[in-house]
Structure formats: C-alpha cells, structure tokens
Design a protein around this motif. Structure first.
Motif, mmCIF file in Angstrom:
data_model
loop_
_atom_site.group_PDB
_atom_site.id
_atom_site.type_symbol
_atom_site.label_atom_id
_atom_site.label_comp_id
_atom_site.label_asym_id
_atom_site.label_seq_id
_atom_site.Cartn_x
_atom_site.Cartn_y
_atom_site.Cartn_z
ATOM 1 N N GLY A 92 -10.615 -7.478 4.440
ATOM 2 C CA GLY A 92 -10.370 -7.379 3.023
ATOM 3 C C GLY A 92 -9.735 -8.679 2.547
ATOM 4 N N LYS A 93 -9.574 -8.799 1.240
ATOM 5 C CA LYS A 93 -9.022 -10.040 0.689
ATOM 6 C C LYS A 93 -7.519 -10.152 0.867
ATOM 7 N N GLY A 94 -6.861 -9.022 1.197
ATOM 8 C CA GLY A 94 -5.426 -9.058 1.380
ATOM 9 C C GLY A 94 -4.674 -8.599 0.152
ATOM 10 N N THR A 95 -3.536 -7.939 0.388
ATOM 11 C CA THR A 95 -2.628 -7.515 -0.682
ATOM 12 C C THR A 95 -1.319 -8.257 -0.506
ATOM 13 N N LYS A 96 -0.887 -8.945 -1.556
ATOM 14 C CA LYS A 96 0.371 -9.677 -1.494
ATOM 15 C C LYS A 96 1.513 -8.748 -1.879
ATOM 16 N N LEU A 97 2.460 -8.570 -0.970
ATOM 17 C CA LEU A 97 3.588 -7.668 -1.150
ATOM 18 C C LEU A 97 4.884 -8.456 -1.273
ATOM 19 N N SER A 98 5.670 -8.095 -2.255
ATOM 20 C CA SER A 98 7.016 -8.657 -2.395
ATOM 21 C C SER A 98 8.013 -7.507 -2.393
ATOM 22 N N VAL A 99 9.008 -7.572 -1.524
ATOM 23 C CA VAL A 99 10.072 -6.581 -1.469
ATOM 24 C C VAL A 99 11.322 -7.240 -2.030
ATOM 25 N N ILE A 100 11.787 -6.691 -3.118
ATOM 26 C CA ILE A 100 12.894 -7.311 -3.861
ATOM 27 C C ILE A 100 14.222 -6.725 -3.386
ATOM 28 N N PRO A 101 15.169 -7.601 -2.979
ATOM 29 C CA PRO A 101 16.483 -7.097 -2.513
ATOM 30 C C PRO A 101 17.241 -6.376 -3.617
#
Lengths: 112, 113
Positions: free
Chosen positions: A103-112
């Motif tokens: 797949g093209k990928g999913t960009k994940l950001s986990v915010i503190p």
C-alpha cells in the motif's frame, strides 16, 4: 482498481489512544500479510506478519486479517510518540513467491 | 533478521549521468531485491537479484536502465543509468530472511537535477 488500497492519512492521535490502520486488497490469492513501519529517512522495518486469516498479537500491536472481506488491520494500543511513523501494509502470494505488493502507507503522528 | 547497509545514503546527480548503489548484507542470502519508493507512491519492485543468475526485472523496468550485479551472497549493486529528474526517488534493497519475510536496507535517496 489498485491491488492494495491504503488511506495515506495523515492520521494524528493523542498519546495513549488506540490506533487503527487498514488496507483493502483485490487479489484473493494473497496469503501472507505484513505491516512495516518506516521512520522518516529510514528503510521500512518489518513490524508484523500474518499467514492467512486470523489475529496476531505482539505487545501493543495486533494484526488482523479477514480474507473473506479482503481487509487487513493493524491496531496499536496505548500509542506513544515513538510510534509516529509511516505504516505500510504489504502482501504476497507466498509459496515461494516473494514479490511484495505494498500500500502507499499511512502517516501517523502521536501527539504527546 | 539480517542487517543491511546501503551506499551512498543520498546523492544529487546531473541529468544524463549514472549512479551505482551498493547493498551489503551481514549474512549470506539467496534472494535480494531492489525497490523504488517515489514520493506519494507505493514501494515498487524493480528486480530480483539472485547470485549466479541474471536479474529478473518487473514490468516497466529494463536492464539497460537498471543494470544489476550480484557477485556473491552478501552483496549487490543497482545502477541507475542515463538519469533524468523522473528517476529521483528512494532506492531500497531487501533480502529474504526467514519464512516469507523481507528486510529492507536504509535506502538511497537520489535527486536528479
């Protein structure tokens, strides 16, 4: 229709949230399903792999495969800022065929 | 899992030139692969490189443009020939290590001006 569809995001969640990442695919012959994690400016790192349908758990990560629906998922529990990365699903026909379809990928950001 | 290194890690090249990318593995592996990762696109397999035989190229990739060498079980090179800006991409090698699992190198980030 592309062989593997993955929502590219970006997906932003607060620290501690449960994250659900998904891919759908069209080729019912796929047998092996993988999730890779790719940090910025790094190569993909194999996170989990599953053969055929079912669930597989490894620490905070759970991979699910539903071959009847041609749908795979990766769940991340208690997400951490260090989980911020692009997650790639990949699959192969198995049985000696090593070609991976991504797949093209999913960009994940986990915010503190 | 195998430990894979690639050289160079990045390069900026002029149109019409060629660049050879090296991939080194810390253990002997039969199968090595070369992938391209273009911005916003899926990782795409370029070719499979097995030691002692000609590389096998995927549809859309040809040997004249992407010649590959595989002199032994721990090393391979990919050359990007007669480059154009469309070749700007990340190039990755991978190896099979264990049942149906592939491990990737850190990638070579190529910019063609």
């Amino acid at each position: 229709q592309k062989e593997v569809e993955q929502d590219p995001g970006p997906l932003s969640v607060p620290e501690g949230a449960i994250v659900s990442l998904n891919c759908t695919y069209s080729n019912s012959a796929f047998q092996y399903f993988m999730w890779y994690r790719q940090y910025s400016r790094k190569g993909p790192e194999l996170l989990m792999y599953t053969y055929s349908s079912g669930n597989k758990e490894d620490g905070r990560f759970t991979a699910q495969v539903d071959k009847s629906s041609k749908y795979i998922s990766l769940f991340i529990r208690d997400s951490q800022p260090s989980d911020s990365a692009t997650y790639l699903c990949a699959m192969s026909l198995g049985a000696g065929s090593y070609q991976l379809t991504f797949g093209k990928g999913t960009k994940l950001s986990v915010i503190p | 899992s195998a430990v894979i290194s690639q050289k160079p890690s990045r390069d900026i090249c002029q149109r019409g030139t060629s660049l050879t990318i090296q991939c080194q593995v810390d253990s002997q592996v039969t199968m090595m692969f070369w992938y391209r990762q273009q911005p916003g696109q899926s990782l795409t397999l370029i070719a499979t490189a097995n030691q002692g035989s000609e590389a096998t190229y995927e549809s859309g990739f040809v040997i004249d443009k992407f010649p590959i060498s595989r002199p032994n079980l721990t090393f391979s090179t990919l050359t990007v020939s007669n480059m154009s800006p469309e070749d700007s991409s990340i190039y990755l090698c991978s190896v099979v290590s264990g049942p149906d699992t592939q491990y990737f190198g850190p990638g070579t980030r190529l910019t063609v001006l």
